[in-house]
Design a protein around this motif. Structure first.
Motif, PDB file in Angstrom:
ATOM      1  N   ALA A  84       0.889  -1.256  -0.028  1.00 58.11           N
ATOM      2  CA  ALA A  84      -0.105   0.096  -0.126  1.00 58.11           C
ATOM      3  C   ALA A  84       0.856   1.262  -0.049  1.00 58.11           C
ATOM      4  O   ALA A  84       0.366   2.162  -0.254  1.00 58.11           O
ATOM      5  N   THR A  85       2.274   1.111   0.221  1.00 60.48           N
ATOM      6  CA  THR A  85       2.946   2.168   0.257  1.00 60.48           C
ATOM      7  C   THR A  85       3.151   2.910  -1.268  1.00 60.48           C
ATOM      8  O   THR A  85       3.352   2.157  -2.130  1.00 60.48           O
ATOM      9  N   PRO A  86       2.879   4.297  -1.219  1.00 59.88           N
ATOM     10  CA  PRO A  86       2.879   4.855  -2.716  1.00 59.88           C
ATOM     11  C   PRO A  86       4.323   4.654  -3.158  1.00 59.88           C
ATOM     12  O   PRO A  86       5.436   4.701  -2.390  1.00 59.88           O
ATOM     13  N   ASN A  87       4.315   4.242  -4.548  1.00 57.03           N
ATOM     14  CA  ASN A  87       5.608   4.075  -5.290  1.00 57.03           C
ATOM     15  C   ASN A  87       6.596   3.072  -4.613  1.00 57.03           C
ATOM     16  O   ASN A  87       7.765   3.078  -4.809  1.00 57.03           O
ATOM     17  N   ILE A  88       6.119   1.813  -4.001  1.00 50.95           N
ATOM     18  CA  ILE A  88       6.987   1.039  -3.210  1.00 50.95           C
ATOM     19  C   ILE A  88       8.134   0.623  -4.296  1.00 50.95           C
ATOM     20  O   ILE A  88       8.997   0.231  -3.779  1.00 50.95           O
ATOM     21  N   GLU A  89       7.855   0.148  -5.627  1.00 50.28           N
ATOM     22  CA  GLU A  89       8.657  -0.371  -6.525  1.00 50.28           C
ATOM     23  C   GLU A  89       9.889   0.582  -6.649  1.00 50.28           C
ATOM     24  O   GLU A  89      11.035   0.152  -6.708  1.00 50.28           O
ATOM     25  N   GLU A  90       9.283   1.953  -6.969  1.00 56.13           N
ATOM     26  CA  GLU A  90      10.600   2.698  -7.019  1.00 56.13           C
ATOM     27  C   GLU A  90      11.327   2.808  -5.756  1.00 56.13           C
ATOM     28  O   GLU A  90      12.539   3.070  -5.838  1.00 56.13           O
ATOM     29  N   LEU A  91      10.711   2.879  -4.668  1.00 53.58           N
ATOM     30  CA  LEU A  91      11.376   3.075  -3.347  1.00 53.58           C
ATOM     31  C   LEU A  91      12.392   1.821  -3.200  1.00 53.58           C
ATOM     32  O   LEU A  91      13.588   2.146  -2.721  1.00 53.58           O
ATOM     33  N   LEU A  92      11.806   0.572  -3.448  1.00 53.40           N
ATOM     34  CA  LEU A  92      12.746  -0.489  -3.342  1.00 53.40           C
ATOM     35  C   LEU A  92      13.918  -0.365  -4.158  1.00 53.40           C
ATOM     36  O   LEU A  92      15.158  -0.705  -4.031  1.00 53.40           O
ATOM     37  N   LYS A  93      14.007   0.043  -5.368  1.00 55.83           N
ATOM     38  CA  LYS A  93      14.927   0.115  -6.421  1.00 55.83           C
ATOM     39  C   LYS A  93      16.100   0.973  -5.757  1.00 55.83           C
ATOM     40  O   LYS A  93      17.365   0.753  -6.048  1.00 55.83           O
ATOM     41  N   LYS A  94      15.701   2.188  -5.180  1.00 55.86           N
ATOM     42  CA  LYS A  94      16.655   2.962  -4.314  1.00 55.86           C
ATOM     43  C   LYS A  94      17.276   2.326  -3.318  1.00 55.86           C
ATOM     44  O   LYS A  94      18.542   2.233  -3.140  1.00 55.86           O
ATOM     45  N   PHE A  95      16.790   1.417  -2.448  1.00 55.39           N
ATOM     46  CA  PHE A  95      17.170   0.564  -1.491  1.00 55.39           C
ATOM     47  C   PHE A  95      18.153  -0.535  -2.113  1.00 55.39           C
ATOM     48  O   PHE A  95      19.190  -0.492  -1.274  1.00 55.39           O
ATOM     49  N   GLU A  96      17.790  -1.008  -3.182  1.00 58.65           N
ATOM     50  CA  GLU A  96      18.462  -2.132  -3.467  1.00 58.65           C
ATOM     51  C   GLU A  96      19.691  -1.921  -4.206  1.00 58.65           C
ATOM     52  O   GLU A  96      20.316  -2.499  -5.395  1.00 58.65           O
ATOM     53  N   GLN A  97      20.455  -0.971  -3.941  1.00 60.15           N
ATOM     54  CA  GLN A  97      22.007  -0.710  -4.304  1.00 60.15           C
ATOM     55  C   GLN A  97      22.669  -0.625  -3.050  1.00 60.15           C
ATOM     56  O   GLN A  97      22.412   0.227  -2.315  1.00 60.15           O
ATOM     57  N   VAL A  98      23.886  -1.393  -3.413  1.00 58.70           N
ATOM     58  CA  VAL A  98      25.189  -0.931  -2.219  1.00 58.70           C
ATOM     59  C   VAL A  98      25.342   0.289  -1.891  1.00 58.70           C
ATOM     60  O   VAL A  98      25.788   0.924  -3.064  1.00 58.70           O
ATOM     61  N   HIS A  99      25.588   0.507  -0.591  1.00 61.06           N
ATOM     62  CA  HIS A  99      25.825   1.806  -0.234  1.00 61.06           C
ATOM     63  C   HIS A  99      26.395   1.751   1.145  1.00 61.06           C
ATOM     64  O   HIS A  99      26.476   0.934   1.844  1.00 61.06           O
ATOM     65  N   THR A 100      26.979   2.975   1.509  1.00 61.58           N
ATOM     66  CA  THR A 100      27.664   3.133   2.954  1.00 61.58           C
ATOM     67  C   THR A 100      26.844   4.400   3.619  1.00 61.58           C
ATOM     68  O   THR A 100      26.245   4.955   2.781  1.00 61.58           O
ATOM     69  N   HIS A 101      27.063   4.434   4.785  1.00 62.01           N
ATOM     70  CA  HIS A 101      26.417   5.764   5.473  1.00 62.01           C
ATOM     71  C   HIS A 101      27.649   6.092   6.550  1.00 62.01           C
ATOM     72  O   HIS A 101      28.635   5.360   6.531  1.00 62.01           O
ATOM     73  N   THR A 102      27.441   7.483   6.832  1.00 63.90           N
ATOM     74  CA  THR A 102      28.686   8.080   7.870  1.00 63.90           C
ATOM     75  C   THR A 102      28.043   7.798   9.023  1.00 63.90           C
ATOM     76  O   THR A 102      28.605   8.332  10.286  1.00 63.90           O
ATOM     77  N   GLU A 103      26.924   7.005   9.485  1.00 64.96           N
ATOM     78  CA  GLU A 103      26.624   6.401  10.605  1.00 64.96           C
ATOM     79  C   GLU A 103      26.069   4.832  10.491  1.00 64.96           C
ATOM     80  O   GLU A 103      25.784   4.498   9.540  1.00 64.96           O
ATOM     81  N   ASP A 104      25.818   4.283  11.733  1.00 64.70           N
ATOM     82  CA  ASP A 104      25.152   3.121  11.531  1.00 64.70           C
ATOM     83  C   ASP A 104      23.821   3.126  10.943  1.00 64.70           C
ATOM     84  O   ASP A 104      23.206   4.210  11.182  1.00 64.70           O
ATOM     85  N   GLU A 105      23.487   1.902  10.417  1.00 64.08           N
ATOM     86  CA  GLU A 105      22.069   1.483  10.100  1.00 64.08           C
ATOM     87  C   GLU A 105      21.403   0.799  10.814  1.00 64.08           C
ATOM     88  O   GLU A 105      21.682  -0.509  10.749  1.00 64.08           O
ATOM     89  N   VAL A 106      20.428   1.074  11.737  1.00 66.19           N
ATOM     90  CA  VAL A 106      20.000   0.226  12.673  1.00 66.19           C
ATOM     91  C   VAL A 106      18.601  -0.119  12.471  1.00 66.19           C
ATOM     92  O   VAL A 106      17.809   0.964  11.859  1.00 66.19           O
ATOM     93  N   ARG A 107      18.079  -1.467  12.379  1.00 66.44           N
ATOM     94  CA  ARG A 107      16.673  -1.619  12.129  1.00 66.44           C
ATOM     95  C   ARG A 107      16.188  -2.641  13.104  1.00 66.44           C
ATOM     96  O   ARG A 107      16.793  -3.489  13.534  1.00 66.44           O
ATOM     97  N   ALA A 108      15.042  -2.405  14.051  1.00 61.47           N
ATOM     98  CA  ALA A 108      14.451  -3.302  14.810  1.00 61.47           C
ATOM     99  C   ALA A 108      12.986  -3.586  14.153  1.00 61.47           C
ATOM    100  O   ALA A 108      12.296  -2.873  14.055  1.00 61.47           O
ATOM    101  N   ILE A 109      12.949  -4.826  13.765  1.00 63.20           N
ATOM    102  CA  ILE A 109      11.879  -5.257  12.916  1.00 63.20           C
ATOM    103  C   ILE A 109      10.701  -5.572  14.078  1.00 63.20           C
ATOM    104  O   ILE A 109      10.920  -6.519  14.791  1.00 63.20           O
ATOM    105  N   THR A 110       9.518  -5.047  13.986  1.00 63.64           N
ATOM    106  CA  THR A 110       8.237  -5.169  14.788  1.00 63.64           C
ATOM    107  C   THR A 110       7.180  -6.151  13.883  1.00 63.64           C
ATOM    108  O   THR A 110       6.366  -6.485  14.703  1.00 63.64           O
TER     109      THR A 110
END
Length: 180
Positions: A84-110
């Motif tokens: 139901a998230t608008p433009n989910i496919e486009e959003l996922l394409k941005k996620f699905e690229q190897v990248h780095t950050h200048t801080e930790d990436e933290v996820r707690a799945i609920t």
């Protein structure tokens, strides 16, 4: 519970202690929160409103604050993604690229689930970490990775930041990475 698949060897790692040990050796934090603390009406729901997102934060307040104090995180929020998230496919394409950050990436799945693809040590290479409700992961700053959803495209996750305004993905071109 999280399950790991090492891409170079097809090795599967399961069981909380085995997952925790493997990730610790890769300098990735792994914890598991008690998902039964969530109100019953939020169990498994990935389409939630702002009030329900606040309920998730309130429910895990002690865990969030403990992690924030230990790791220097100063802010947090909840992200909910689904078909139901608008433009989910486009959003996922941005996620699905190897990248780095200048801080930790933290996820707690609920609710729902997702996959972190992380570059490990030279002898390990890339590995996938399939996350389920209760799984908490922190990929260290500068470590190549990306996060994506599984086929049902549903997740709710608490995200923690040192400085959310500075949390930017920096593309990482890596000839070792191959989509699977």
């Amino acid at each position: 519970m999280a399950v790991i698949k090492v891409r170079n060897t097809d090795e599967i790692i399961s069981g909380e202690e085995n997952v925790k040990e493997f990730l610790l050796n890769q300098k990735v934090l792994y914890e598991h929160w008690d998902i039964t603390k969530l109100p019953a009406e939020l169990h498994g729901r990935c389409q939630i409103n702002d009030e329900e997102k606040q309920t998730v934060i309130d429910t895990f307040e002690s865990e969030i604050k403990s992690l924030a104090e230990r790791r220097g995180y100063g802010s947090w929020d909840v992200v909910a993604l689904s078909e139901a998230t608008p433009n989910i496919e486009e959003l996922l394409k941005k996620f699905e690229q190897v990248h780095t950050h200048t801080e930790d990436e933290v996820r707690a799945i609920t609710a729902g689930h997702g996959i972190f693809i992380i570059k490990g040590s030279d002898d390990t290479g890339y590995f996938d970490v399939e996350l389920e409700p209760g799984d908490v992961i922190s990929v260290p700053e500068g470590n190549p990775h990306f996060f994506t959803l599984m086929e049902d495209k549903q997740v709710v996750a608490v995200r923690l930041f040192i400085d959310s305004t500075g949390w930017v993905a920096h593309p990482f071109k890596d000839p070792e990475f191959q989509q699977s």
